[in-house]
Design a protein around this motif. Structure first.
Motif, PDB file in Angstrom:
ATOM      1  N   GLU A 195       0.949  -1.265  -0.051  1.00 64.05           N
ATOM      2  CA  GLU A 195      -0.022   0.014  -0.016  1.00 64.05           C
ATOM      3  C   GLU A 195       0.819   1.275   0.090  1.00 64.05           C
ATOM      4  O   GLU A 195       0.573   2.053  -0.499  1.00 64.05           O
ATOM      5  CB  GLU A 195      -1.006  -0.093   1.173  1.00 64.05           C
ATOM      6  N   ALA A 196       2.006   1.128   0.676  1.00 66.17           N
ATOM      7  CA  ALA A 196       2.947   2.300   0.854  1.00 66.17           C
ATOM      8  C   ALA A 196       3.603   2.534  -0.617  1.00 66.17           C
ATOM      9  O   ALA A 196       3.712   3.589  -1.326  1.00 66.17           O
ATOM     10  CB  ALA A 196       3.864   2.149   1.667  1.00 66.17           C
ATOM     11  N   ALA A 197       3.860   1.389  -1.425  1.00 72.92           N
ATOM     12  CA  ALA A 197       4.403   1.561  -2.734  1.00 72.92           C
ATOM     13  C   ALA A 197       3.320   2.147  -3.619  1.00 72.92           C
ATOM     14  O   ALA A 197       3.780   2.722  -4.650  1.00 72.92           O
ATOM     15  CB  ALA A 197       4.767   0.024  -3.198  1.00 72.92           C
ATOM     16  N   ARG A 198       2.048   1.834  -3.424  1.00 74.71           N
ATOM     17  CA  ARG A 198       1.224   2.460  -4.381  1.00 74.71           C
ATOM     18  C   ARG A 198       0.661   3.870  -3.998  1.00 74.71           C
ATOM     19  O   ARG A 198       0.031   4.530  -4.744  1.00 74.71           O
ATOM     20  CB  ARG A 198      -0.228   1.671  -4.099  1.00 74.71           C
ATOM     21  N   GLY A 199       1.340   4.362  -2.775  1.00 76.75           N
ATOM     22  CA  GLY A 199       1.114   5.844  -2.450  1.00 76.75           C
ATOM     23  C   GLY A 199      -0.440   5.994  -1.788  1.00 76.75           C
ATOM     24  O   GLY A 199      -0.717   7.140  -1.786  1.00 76.75           O
ATOM     25  N   ILE A 200      -0.654   4.805  -1.313  1.00 80.68           N
ATOM     26  CA  ILE A 200      -2.228   5.220  -0.855  1.00 80.68           C
ATOM     27  C   ILE A 200      -2.210   4.973   0.780  1.00 80.68           C
ATOM     28  O   ILE A 200      -3.307   5.395   1.413  1.00 80.68           O
ATOM     29  CB  ILE A 200      -3.193   4.091  -1.345  1.00 80.68           C
ATOM     30  N   LYS A 201      -1.040   4.733   1.077  1.00 75.35           N
ATOM     31  CA  LYS A 201      -0.688   4.621   2.701  1.00 75.35           C
ATOM     32  C   LYS A 201       0.340   5.902   3.005  1.00 75.35           C
ATOM     33  O   LYS A 201       1.315   6.216   2.412  1.00 75.35           O
ATOM     34  CB  LYS A 201      -0.355   3.410   3.117  1.00 75.35           C
ATOM     35  N   ASP A 202      -0.290   6.784   3.895  1.00 74.74           N
ATOM     36  CA  ASP A 202       0.551   7.865   4.161  1.00 74.74           C
ATOM     37  C   ASP A 202       1.685   7.699   4.926  1.00 74.74           C
ATOM     38  O   ASP A 202       2.855   8.272   4.733  1.00 74.74           O
ATOM     39  CB  ASP A 202      -0.401   8.948   4.840  1.00 74.74           C
ATOM     40  N   GLU A 203       1.589   6.629   5.857  1.00 79.31           N
ATOM     41  CA  GLU A 203       2.651   6.534   6.695  1.00 79.31           C
ATOM     42  C   GLU A 203       2.825   5.033   7.167  1.00 79.31           C
ATOM     43  O   GLU A 203       2.034   4.285   7.479  1.00 79.31           O
ATOM     44  CB  GLU A 203       2.536   7.209   8.009  1.00 79.31           C
TER      45      GLU A 203
END
Length: 326
Positions: A195-203
């Motif tokens: 999710e972080a790699a997809r940019g949909i997780k802020d932190e």
């Protein structure tokens, strides 16, 4: 016919797919509280019911000629179990008692149980094998251990055949990208990293960076969900052919740190992952690695998929799921 209880969930849906590919007839029993209709296999029958309802179970076993059960329908969030133990004791234990009683009444003798390495608690030796003391440190692990004991007692008293499979960190998705890991909320590291790699997780928080490990972060043993599905199928076949019950670990036998997971995910996805190192979570052991030597000896089972394949398959599923929503 095989009843897969919790067959609309993450691991259950992959087990259903594998069973059908092996030519088995399958019916899914699920209340869809944590499972998803989208993960149901089109060739499997489906009965929407709740283990809390004895009448649901009665109707289910009256409708389908079930000869064996695979049980995935347990709550599995460690943190939640600490805050809401009643929820876990009620669902994991009381509802399993309902299932066992319904099986007994309808003369269904075999059950493969999705257990967990959380029954062991903090490791006193590594790798963890089946002789390791079972001293769980949270309500989730305690309920799973008591579920094992319940099944052992039913086996001893009533002649049931049981297999308890204690596995480590399930991850990945089927290689065709049809189904994958879908939790709400998501707490597992690999999908959170994706999710972080997809940019949909802020932190993205990495809990603990001062452990006695290669880079200071936790080390865990990851196993592909389709390897788990194959182990459940092999355990089922074993129970059909043998009178001996099983209690087995399912593991890769190798450990990877949180930072190694992030670095490998960056290579596979080609994306930079932003993360923050923060303090340890209470109760997190530095290293958890399991031994599956007994599963190989008794079931002829060993993992087929590498960590790279685990992350690649999970990434393909996440991208596909994301694109379908766009």
């Amino acid at each position: 016919m095989i009843a897969v209880v919790g067959g609309a969930g993450y691991i259950g849906s992959h087990a259903v797919k594998h069973l059908i590919e092996k030519g088995e007839r399958v019916v899914v029993f699920d209340n869809l509280s944590n499972g998803h209709r989208e993960l149901l296999h089109p060739k499997a029958a489906f009965f929407q019911g709740d283990l809390a309802s004895r009448s649901n179970l009665e109707a289910f076993f009256d409708q389908y000629e079930v000869d064996s059960v695979i049980h995935f329908a347990a709550f599995a969030y460690v943190g939640e179990s600490v805050k809401q133990p009643a929820k876990y004791y009620r669902n994991n234990m009381a509802n399993t008692l309902n299932l066992l009683d319904a099986m007994l009444k309808h003369e269904v003798e075999s059950i493969v149980f999705s257990s967990t390495c959380a029954t062991y608690g903090n490791p006193v030796k590594l790798p963890i094998d089946e002789t390791h003391p079972q001293q769980p440190i949270n309500p989730y692990g305690r309920t799973k251990l008591m579920m094992e004991h319940m099944m052992e007692d039913y086996a001893s008293a009533y002649g049931m055949r049981i297999a308890a499979l204690r596995y480590f960190n399930a991850a990945g998705a089927d290689l065709e990208g049809e189904i994958g890991e879908w939790h709400e909320p998501e707490t597992h590291l690999i999908p959170l990293v994706l999710e972080a790699a997809r940019g949909i997780k802020d932190e993205l928080l990495i809990f603990g960076h001062d452990f006695d490990t290669k880079d200071g972060t936790c080390v865990r043993d990851y196993i592909h969900v389709m390897d788990l599905a194959d182990a459940h199928y092999r355990a089922l076949i074993y129970l059909r052919e043998n009178s001996e019950n099983l209690k087995l670990n399912l593991a890769n036998g190798e450990g990877y740190s949180n930072l190694e997971i992030i670095q490998m995910t960056e290579r596979i996805t080609g994306r930079k992952i932003n993360y923050t190192l923060t303090g340890r979570r209470e109760g997190d052991p530095a290293i958890l690695i399991g031994s599956a030597a007994q599963a190989e000896k008794l079931l002829g089972w060993k993992p087929n998929y590498t960590l790279e394949q685990i992350i690649e398959s999970a990434w393909n599923w996440h991208v596909k799921k994301w694109e379908e929503k766009v």
